[in-house]
Design a protein around this motif. Sequence first.
Motif, PDB file in Angstrom:
ATOM      1  N   LEU A   1       0.830  -1.195   0.000  1.00  0.00           N
ATOM      2  CA  LEU A   1       0.000   0.000   0.000  1.00  0.00           C
ATOM      3  C   LEU A   1       0.869   1.251   0.000  1.00  0.00           C
ATOM      4  O   LEU A   1       1.811   1.373   0.795  1.00  0.00           O
ATOM      5  CB  LEU A   1      -0.899   0.027   1.235  1.00  0.00           C
ATOM      6  N   THR A   2       0.543   2.183  -0.883  1.00  0.00           N
ATOM      7  CA  THR A   2       1.213   3.482  -0.872  1.00  0.00           C
ATOM      8  C   THR A   2       0.373   4.530  -0.156  1.00  0.00           C
ATOM      9  O   THR A   2       0.868   5.616   0.159  1.00  0.00           O
ATOM     10  CB  THR A   2       1.505   3.962  -2.301  1.00  0.00           C
TER      11      THR A   2
ATOM     12  N   SER B   1       0.873  -4.647   3.560  1.00  0.00           N
ATOM     13  CA  SER B   1       0.501  -5.547   2.471  1.00  0.00           C
ATOM     14  C   SER B   1      -0.242  -6.734   3.085  1.00  0.00           C
ATOM     15  O   SER B   1      -0.428  -6.802   4.307  1.00  0.00           O
ATOM     16  CB  SER B   1       1.746  -6.030   1.730  1.00  0.00           C
ATOM     17  N   LEU B   2      -0.641  -7.682   2.249  1.00  0.00           N
ATOM     18  CA  LEU B   2      -1.352  -8.848   2.767  1.00  0.00           C
ATOM     19  C   LEU B   2      -0.495  -9.688   3.704  1.00  0.00           C
ATOM     20  O   LEU B   2      -1.019 -10.425   4.539  1.00  0.00           O
ATOM     21  CB  LEU B   2      -1.844  -9.723   1.604  1.00  0.00           C
ATOM     22  N   THR B   3       0.819  -9.574   3.573  1.00  0.00           N
ATOM     23  CA  THR B   3       1.716 -10.346   4.437  1.00  0.00           C
ATOM     24  C   THR B   3       2.398  -9.485   5.492  1.00  0.00           C
ATOM     25  O   THR B   3       3.229  -9.975   6.256  1.00  0.00           O
ATOM     26  CB  THR B   3       2.789 -11.047   3.585  1.00  0.00           C
TER      27      THR B   3
ATOM     28  N   VAL C   1     -13.078  -0.195   8.093  1.00  0.00           N
ATOM     29  CA  VAL C   1     -12.037   0.308   7.194  1.00  0.00           C
ATOM     30  C   VAL C   1     -10.921  -0.725   7.023  1.00  0.00           C
ATOM     31  O   VAL C   1     -10.476  -1.000   5.903  1.00  0.00           O
ATOM     32  CB  VAL C   1     -11.466   1.643   7.709  1.00  0.00           C
ATOM     33  N   VAL C   2     -10.461  -1.311   8.112  1.00  0.00           N
ATOM     34  CA  VAL C   2      -9.387  -2.306   8.045  1.00  0.00           C
ATOM     35  C   VAL C   2      -9.812  -3.490   7.176  1.00  0.00           C
ATOM     36  O   VAL C   2      -9.056  -3.962   6.311  1.00  0.00           O
ATOM     37  CB  VAL C   2      -8.994  -2.789   9.456  1.00  0.00           C
ATOM     38  N   ASP C   3     -11.037  -3.972   7.375  1.00  0.00           N
ATOM     39  CA  ASP C   3     -11.527  -5.103   6.580  1.00  0.00           C
ATOM     40  C   ASP C   3     -11.623  -4.738   5.100  1.00  0.00           C
ATOM     41  O   ASP C   3     -11.295  -5.549   4.227  1.00  0.00           O
ATOM     42  CB  ASP C   3     -12.892  -5.558   7.095  1.00  0.00           C
ATOM     43  N   ALA C   4     -12.076  -3.519   4.817  1.00  0.00           N
ATOM     44  CA  ALA C   4     -12.212  -3.093   3.424  1.00  0.00           C
ATOM     45  C   ALA C   4     -10.855  -2.982   2.747  1.00  0.00           C
ATOM     46  O   ALA C   4     -10.690  -3.365   1.577  1.00  0.00           O
ATOM     47  CB  ALA C   4     -12.950  -1.758   3.353  1.00  0.00           C
ATOM     48  N   VAL C   5      -9.868  -2.468   3.461  1.00  0.00           N
ATOM     49  CA  VAL C   5      -8.522  -2.352   2.895  1.00  0.00           C
ATOM     50  C   VAL C   5      -7.951  -3.738   2.613  1.00  0.00           C
ATOM     51  O   VAL C   5      -7.367  -3.987   1.552  1.00  0.00           O
ATOM     52  CB  VAL C   5      -7.595  -1.566   3.843  1.00  0.00           C
TER      53      VAL C   5
END
Length: 215
Positions: free
Chosen positions: A121-122, A154-156, A184-188
Amino acid sequence: MSEALRAIQRNALGLGLFAALTAGAIGVTQILTAERIEQQRELATARARAAVLPEPVSLKAGNTQPITLPANGVTGIREGAEAILVTPANAAAILILPVTAPDGYSGRIELILGVRRDGMLTGVRATKHQETPGLGDAIEVAKSDWILHFNGRSLTNPVPEQWGVGSGDTFDALSGATITSRAVVDAVRRGLAFTASHQQRLFTNAGAEAGAEKL
C-alpha cells in the motif's frame, strides 16, 4: 355551507399552497446545488487519488490509464467501477483502487487505495462517509493520522492473522469508533486481496512493466 366548514376549507387550501411552495423551493434549491455538490465530490476524489501516491509520483497527463474493474464477487469492490493505473517513467506502476466498506457505524465508507504491483500500500484515504463527528470521522487524514498507518502494509505485513482491530492485532481502534475502524481495516484487506487475485489484468501495461522494479 356553514362558516366553520368554509374556514376549514380556506385553511386547508392555504396549507396546501404553502406545502406546494415549500416543496417547489426545496426542489429548485436541490437543482441549483446538485451540480456544485457533485463538483465538490469530484474534487475531493481527485485530491484523494493524488494523496495515495508517494512522492514524486503524481497524476499527470499521459501516465494514467483507466481500468474497468472485472466481475469479482468481492464485497466492497464494485464490478464496472473505474480504477486508475499510474505508470511513471522511472517508477513502478501504482493502482488507484476504489473500495467500499459497507459496514461502517453510520453506513457506507468510500475509500481509495494506492497499491503497488508487489502488493504494498502506498496510501489509503476516505472520500465519503457519514461517521460520527469527533469519533468515526477521525478516519479523515485532516482529523487524525490513523489512516496513515496503512502506508507500507501488504497482505503479508502484517501476517493474515493480525489483519484486524483488537487485542493482538496490528491496527488500533479509533477511540470510541471500533466499528468504524474495523470496517475500514476489513475493506482495505479485501482491496489488497482483490488486487492480488487480479494482478495480471490490473497491471498489464507497457509502462507498468518498464518501471516495475524501480519504486
